[in-house]
Design an enzyme around this catalytic site. Structure first.
Site, mmCIF file in Angstrom:
data_model
loop_
_atom_site.group_PDB
_atom_site.id
_atom_site.type_symbol
_atom_site.label_atom_id
_atom_site.label_comp_id
_atom_site.label_asym_id
_atom_site.label_seq_id
_atom_site.Cartn_x
_atom_site.Cartn_y
_atom_site.Cartn_z
ATOM 1 N N ASP A 83 4.462 -0.926 10.576
ATOM 2 C CA ASP A 83 4.661 -1.037 12.021
ATOM 3 C C ASP A 83 6.092 -0.646 12.405
ATOM 4 O OD1 ASP A 83 2.083 -1.852 12.530
ATOM 5 O OD2 ASP A 83 2.557 -3.987 12.516
ATOM 6 N N PHE A 118 0.856 -1.189 0.000
ATOM 7 C CA PHE A 118 0.000 0.000 0.000
ATOM 8 C C PHE A 118 0.896 1.243 0.000
ATOM 9 C CE2 PHE A 118 -1.769 -3.166 3.172
ATOM 10 C CZ PHE A 118 -2.342 -3.956 2.200
ATOM 11 N N ASP A 142 3.873 -5.319 3.996
ATOM 12 C CA ASP A 142 3.509 -3.918 4.226
ATOM 13 C C ASP A 142 3.221 -3.681 5.706
ATOM 14 O OD1 ASP A 142 1.382 -1.647 4.501
ATOM 15 O OD2 ASP A 142 2.289 -1.297 2.538
ATOM 16 N N ASP A 198 2.388 4.496 0.382
ATOM 17 C CA ASP A 198 2.060 5.733 1.089
ATOM 18 C C ASP A 198 3.293 6.634 1.158
ATOM 19 O OD1 ASP A 198 3.701 4.603 2.992
ATOM 20 O OD2 ASP A 198 2.247 4.734 4.634
#
Length: 336
Positions: free
Chosen positions: A314, A231, A309, A233
């Site tokens: 994290d 994802f 991801d 970002d």
């Protein structure tokens, strides 16, 4: 024709002018991910073990996830660095806390009949911050997104996102296609070097969250999960640079160090996000090769871009201070 995210990542890296991908860093990252899976730290169940997330047996779990991922974008502002906080949480978790608080207050926030017509005053109340002053960024865009998806659910899907998931018939690729076709605010695409590329951050995280919440079973059972990429970002690239898999050229590093706000679709932004997708796909490929050669023992269902991801995201949160010296690209966008 729009390239899918995996094809887009490959094409973008092949044509990149502002950054380079480092194979040694990819190998280092693959070894780190393997260790985290083997230790049990990286596990799909971690989603539901977080108290702020719904459980699979929650009757509104899928609708909760859809609302949250519709609103899951841009938690920073260029002029005011006061963090948006709800119940002590920041960023994405502040959003989750705001939705949970609204539900506890009796606001029907997961019902598309309600949020398709939600007004500014109600949504401002839902999003109110701990200090009573900091407002969630891009508020007006959030209300537009929420009303847009709510209306489309009411028109085509009997008001439930669960019906969209079921229509995909256990295909993550089909669900991705349905999401970006039915809901324009999830259509995260750009023109890059003569091609239409797709990043689809929020659409893919929506699928990843359904898979994680339902432990890959029932509503979360997908027979082609390998087609979902990471994802892309603005924070994960910091981790990729930290592990040496991504390197910015001096021109880009200088630009980012000056806190320059990029436009969505800027080739520099597209390259950073496309390279992120490419690197995670390469990491996944390296782990699968090791598994095939029987160099390691792992549950194959754990080797996907969603879990990789999760590790990267994290890691960034846990090592925020350590990584803060690495500049991140800043874009005011509904796509991430």
């Amino acid at each position: 024709m729009t390239l899918n995210p995996r094809e887009s990542g490959e094409y973008i890296v092949k044509n990149a002018k502002y950054l380079t991908v480092q194979p040694d860093g990819i190998d280092k990252l693959a070894k780190e991910v393997i260790c985290r899976i083997q230790s049990g730290e990286l596990d799909p169940k971690n989603f539901s073990q977080n108290d702020i997330h719904p459980k699979a047996n929650d009757p509104h779990a899928a609708e909760w996830i859809f609302v949250v991922d519709t609103l899951n974008f841009c938690f920073w502002t260029p002029t005011d660095y006061t963090k948006y906080k709800v119940n002590g949480y920041t960023g994405y978790f502040a959003l989750c806390a705001a939705i949970n608080r609204a539900i506890a207050e009796g606001i029907d926030i997961t019902n598309s009949a309600f949020y398709s017509k939600i007004d500014s005053e109600t949504l401002r109340h839902v999003f109110r911050s701990d200090d009573g002053q900091t407002t969630v960024p891009l508020f007006e865009k959030r209300i537009v997104c929420l009303q847009e998806v709510g209306k489309r659910l009411m028109e085509n899907w009997q008001g439930k996102f669960e019906n969209v998931v079921r229509a995909a018939k256990n295909s993550a690729a089909r669900l991705l296609e349905l999401i970006v076709t039915e809901f324009p605010c999830f259509r995260d695409e750009a023109d890059y070097e003569g091609k239409r590329v797709s990043l689809y951050k929020r659409a893919q995280i929506l699928i990843g969250d359904i898979w994680s919440c339902f432990h890959g079973k029932e509503l979360g059972a997908f027979n082609d999960l390998e087609k979902i990429t990471m994802f892309a970002d603005y924070r994960v690239p910091q981790v990729l640079i930290h592990f040496g898999s991504l390197e910015y050229k001096p021109e880009l590093l200088d630009l980012l160090s000056k806190d320059t706000i990029l436009e969505n679709g800027d080739p520099r932004e597209v390259e950073i996000r496309g390279a992120s997708i490419y690197i995670v796909e390469q990491v996944k490929g390296e782990i699968l090769k090791k598994l095939h050669r029987k160099e390691i023992e792992l549950n194959k269902e754990y080797i996907n871009s969603i879990l990789i991801d999760h590790f990267l995201w994290d890691y960034r949160r846990k090592h925020a201070d350590e990584l803060e010296h690495i500049p991140f690209h800043k874009v005011l966008s509904v796509y991430y």
